[in-house]
Design a protein around this motif. Sequence first.
Motif, PDB file in Angstrom:
ATOM      1  N   SER A 104      35.288  -8.581   2.301  1.00 46.10           N
ATOM      2  CA  SER A 104      36.548  -9.035   1.706  1.00 46.10           C
ATOM      3  C   SER A 104      36.246 -10.216   0.781  1.00 46.10           C
ATOM      4  O   SER A 104      35.112 -10.727   0.734  1.00 46.10           O
ATOM      5  CB  SER A 104      37.544  -9.453   2.791  1.00 46.10           C
ATOM      6  OG  SER A 104      37.067 -10.583   3.506  1.00 46.10           O
ATOM      7  N   PHE A 105      37.277 -10.654   0.052  1.00 46.68           N
ATOM      8  CA  PHE A 105      37.082 -11.814  -0.825  1.00 46.68           C
ATOM      9  C   PHE A 105      36.814 -13.075  -0.013  1.00 46.68           C
ATOM     10  O   PHE A 105      36.069 -13.956  -0.448  1.00 46.68           O
ATOM     11  CB  PHE A 105      38.316 -12.009  -1.711  1.00 46.68           C
ATOM     12  CG  PHE A 105      38.209 -13.230  -2.601  1.00 46.68           C
ATOM     13  CD1 PHE A 105      37.434 -13.203  -3.750  1.00 46.68           C
ATOM     14  CD2 PHE A 105      38.880 -14.400  -2.277  1.00 46.68           C
ATOM     15  CE1 PHE A 105      37.324 -14.327  -4.561  1.00 46.68           C
ATOM     16  CE2 PHE A 105      38.783 -15.521  -3.089  1.00 46.68           C
ATOM     17  CZ  PHE A 105      38.007 -15.478  -4.233  1.00 46.68           C
ATOM     18  N   THR A 106      37.399 -13.187   1.178  1.00 51.50           N
ATOM     19  CA  THR A 106      37.169 -14.369   2.012  1.00 51.50           C
ATOM     20  C   THR A 106      35.707 -14.491   2.396  1.00 51.50           C
ATOM     21  O   THR A 106      35.114 -15.579   2.324  1.00 51.50           O
ATOM     22  CB  THR A 106      38.045 -14.292   3.277  1.00 51.50           C
ATOM     23  OG1 THR A 106      39.408 -14.187   2.894  1.00 51.50           O
ATOM     24  CG2 THR A 106      37.848 -15.519   4.137  1.00 51.50           C
ATOM     25  N   SER A 107      35.091 -13.385   2.801  1.00 55.56           N
ATOM     26  CA  SER A 107      33.673 -13.437   3.156  1.00 55.56           C
ATOM     27  C   SER A 107      32.813 -13.717   1.924  1.00 55.56           C
ATOM     28  O   SER A 107      31.796 -14.416   2.010  1.00 55.56           O
ATOM     29  CB  SER A 107      33.252 -12.132   3.822  1.00 55.56           C
ATOM     30  OG  SER A 107      33.519 -11.035   2.964  1.00 55.56           O
ATOM     31  N   ALA A 108      33.220 -13.206   0.758  1.00 57.66           N
ATOM     32  CA  ALA A 108      32.487 -13.513  -0.473  1.00 57.66           C
ATOM     33  C   ALA A 108      32.603 -14.997  -0.820  1.00 57.66           C
ATOM     34  O   ALA A 108      31.635 -15.623  -1.277  1.00 57.66           O
ATOM     35  CB  ALA A 108      33.011 -12.654  -1.617  1.00 57.66           C
ATOM     36  N   PHE A 109      33.774 -15.592  -0.601  1.00 58.23           N
ATOM     37  CA  PHE A 109      33.967 -17.028  -0.852  1.00 58.23           C
ATOM     38  C   PHE A 109      33.117 -17.852   0.106  1.00 58.23           C
ATOM     39  O   PHE A 109      32.500 -18.846  -0.294  1.00 58.23           O
ATOM     40  CB  PHE A 109      35.455 -17.372  -0.705  1.00 58.23           C
ATOM     41  CG  PHE A 109      35.754 -18.834  -0.867  1.00 58.23           C
ATOM     42  CD1 PHE A 109      35.683 -19.441  -2.111  1.00 58.23           C
ATOM     43  CD2 PHE A 109      36.105 -19.612   0.227  1.00 58.23           C
ATOM     44  CE1 PHE A 109      35.955 -20.791  -2.261  1.00 58.23           C
ATOM     45  CE2 PHE A 109      36.390 -20.956   0.085  1.00 58.23           C
ATOM     46  CZ  PHE A 109      36.305 -21.550  -1.160  1.00 58.23           C
ATOM     47  N   LEU A 110      33.060 -17.485   1.366  1.00 63.32           N
ATOM     48  CA  LEU A 110      32.226 -18.196   2.325  1.00 63.32           C
ATOM     49  C   LEU A 110      30.753 -18.087   1.961  1.00 63.32           C
ATOM     50  O   LEU A 110      29.995 -19.066   2.078  1.00 63.32           O
ATOM     51  CB  LEU A 110      32.471 -17.646   3.735  1.00 63.32           C
ATOM     52  CG  LEU A 110      33.852 -17.927   4.341  1.00 63.32           C
ATOM     53  CD1 LEU A 110      34.004 -17.223   5.682  1.00 63.32           C
ATOM     54  CD2 LEU A 110      34.074 -19.422   4.503  1.00 63.32           C
ATOM     55  N   PHE A 111      30.335 -16.916   1.498  1.00 62.61           N
ATOM     56  CA  PHE A 111      28.944 -16.756   1.075  1.00 62.61           C
ATOM     57  C   PHE A 111      28.652 -17.625  -0.144  1.00 62.61           C
ATOM     58  O   PHE A 111      27.553 -18.196  -0.270  1.00 62.61           O
ATOM     59  CB  PHE A 111      28.654 -15.293   0.766  1.00 62.61           C
ATOM     60  CG  PHE A 111      27.253 -15.053   0.310  1.00 62.61           C
ATOM     61  CD1 PHE A 111      26.195 -15.141   1.203  1.00 62.61           C
ATOM     62  CD2 PHE A 111      26.980 -14.738  -1.017  1.00 62.61           C
ATOM     63  CE1 PHE A 111      24.891 -14.931   0.773  1.00 62.61           C
ATOM     64  CE2 PHE A 111      25.689 -14.523  -1.441  1.00 62.61           C
ATOM     65  CZ  PHE A 111      24.635 -14.622  -0.541  1.00 62.61           C
ATOM     66  N   SER A 112      29.620 -17.767  -1.049  1.00 64.76           N
ATOM     67  CA  SER A 112      29.450 -18.631  -2.218  1.00 64.76           C
ATOM     68  C   SER A 112      29.230 -20.077  -1.798  1.00 64.76           C
ATOM     69  O   SER A 112      28.382 -20.783  -2.352  1.00 64.76           O
ATOM     70  CB  SER A 112      30.669 -18.515  -3.136  1.00 64.76           C
ATOM     71  OG  SER A 112      30.572 -19.416  -4.216  1.00 64.76           O
ATOM     72  N   ILE A 113      29.981 -20.535  -0.797  1.00 65.28           N
ATOM     73  CA  ILE A 113      29.794 -21.906  -0.298  1.00 65.28           C
ATOM     74  C   ILE A 113      28.412 -22.061   0.330  1.00 65.28           C
ATOM     75  O   ILE A 113      27.713 -23.057   0.104  1.00 65.28           O
ATOM     76  CB  ILE A 113      30.902 -22.249   0.726  1.00 65.28           C
ATOM     77  CG1 ILE A 113      32.277 -22.222   0.043  1.00 65.28           C
ATOM     78  CG2 ILE A 113      30.643 -23.610   1.348  1.00 65.28           C
ATOM     79  CD1 ILE A 113      33.428 -22.460   0.996  1.00 65.28           C
ATOM     80  N   GLU A 114      27.994 -21.065   1.109  1.00 63.12           N
ATOM     81  CA  GLU A 114      26.691 -21.131   1.765  1.00 63.12           C
ATOM     82  C   GLU A 114      25.560 -21.199   0.748  1.00 63.12           C
ATOM     83  O   GLU A 114      24.572 -21.915   0.933  1.00 63.12           O
ATOM     84  CB  GLU A 114      26.511 -19.930   2.686  1.00 63.12           C
ATOM     85  CG  GLU A 114      27.463 -19.911   3.876  1.00 63.12           C
ATOM     86  CD  GLU A 114      27.321 -18.642   4.698  1.00 63.12           C
ATOM     87  OE1 GLU A 114      26.314 -17.936   4.495  1.00 63.12           O
ATOM     88  OE2 GLU A 114      28.199 -18.365   5.524  1.00 63.12           O
TER      89      GLU A 114
END
Length: 344
Positions: A104-114
């Motif tokens: 989902s976009f939420t998991s993609a956003f979390l990966f971007s932060i990581e």
Amino acid sequence: RARERRARFVGKNGACNVAHKNIREQGRFLQDVFTTLVDLKWPHTLLIFTMSFLCSWLLFGMVWWLIAFAHGDLDHSTRLQRDPAEGTAGPAAAFVPCVTSIHSFTSAFLFSIEVQVTIGFGGRMVTEECPAAILVLIVQNIVGLVINAIMLGCIFMKTSQAHRRAETLIFSKHAVIALREGRLCFMLRVGDLRKSMIISATIRMQVVKKTASLEGEVVPLNQIDIQMENPVGGNSIFLVSPLIIYHVIDKNSPLYDISPMNLHHHEDLEIIVILEGVVETTGITTQARTSYLADEILWGQRFVPIVAEEDGRYSVDYSKFGNTVKVPTPSCTARQLEEDKSIM
């Protein structure tokens, strides 16, 4: 009725009382972004940095989501969530996503932060399946390093700005005019509250007043340099203890025709004192400023001594830093005093 005193050009704390209006070339500030960020107030700077991080995370989060969408990672992840048994055999088991655990976009956003802040929890990682994902990973790391470098540099510059050191450079609240070596002198006292010294300290003085030329041109803030004297000679001072800096009122001085009777009628008179030097601990050049209006100049006064020898060392009593005492002083201008001496 007494005339209203004009506004200061330089405040007692050294702040310049000048407002810049109707600046049409605002784009020049963007050509020097770093200095603009340093000059901003802390809330604005922190807001800009916070928005920079959030925008970069959102931007690259969208890029990671598009990569996963284009590669079919989202469909595959959704199908595995609905039927986990299907992932054990068949074509679905051989599927390799660009980034694992993005559904989902939420998991993609979390990966971007990581990726950008180098926090890895082990659940999401880039695989060898997509060269585009590897390229985006490199670009995001470089962008994150640039933002971090600008932020750290800006915070360092804001916390170590030269005017912070100037807070402990003090001037006497009033200036005085009295005789020294038989000549009328304008005197003030300057001191440094810190033990760390100001290296190569220099001091200069200007008179700011409204003038008019012979052609009728009016200069509202005409700045006139006047020569300062100090106990060690020249403009350089050794500011290890408070010093009395003085200006001899001679024929080249703007104060040559001022007497105690007309001193307080010069509402347009302002004397600016500027102290510059290099901070010993940081090597940064600092500048301290103050100003004296006509009603802040005491005629016939002298500063009291504040340095005394105690137990084999010199001590400074800063409680008497601005104290003055009355001394016999002629109530005439420096011009009249020189003419009387020449006659005698």
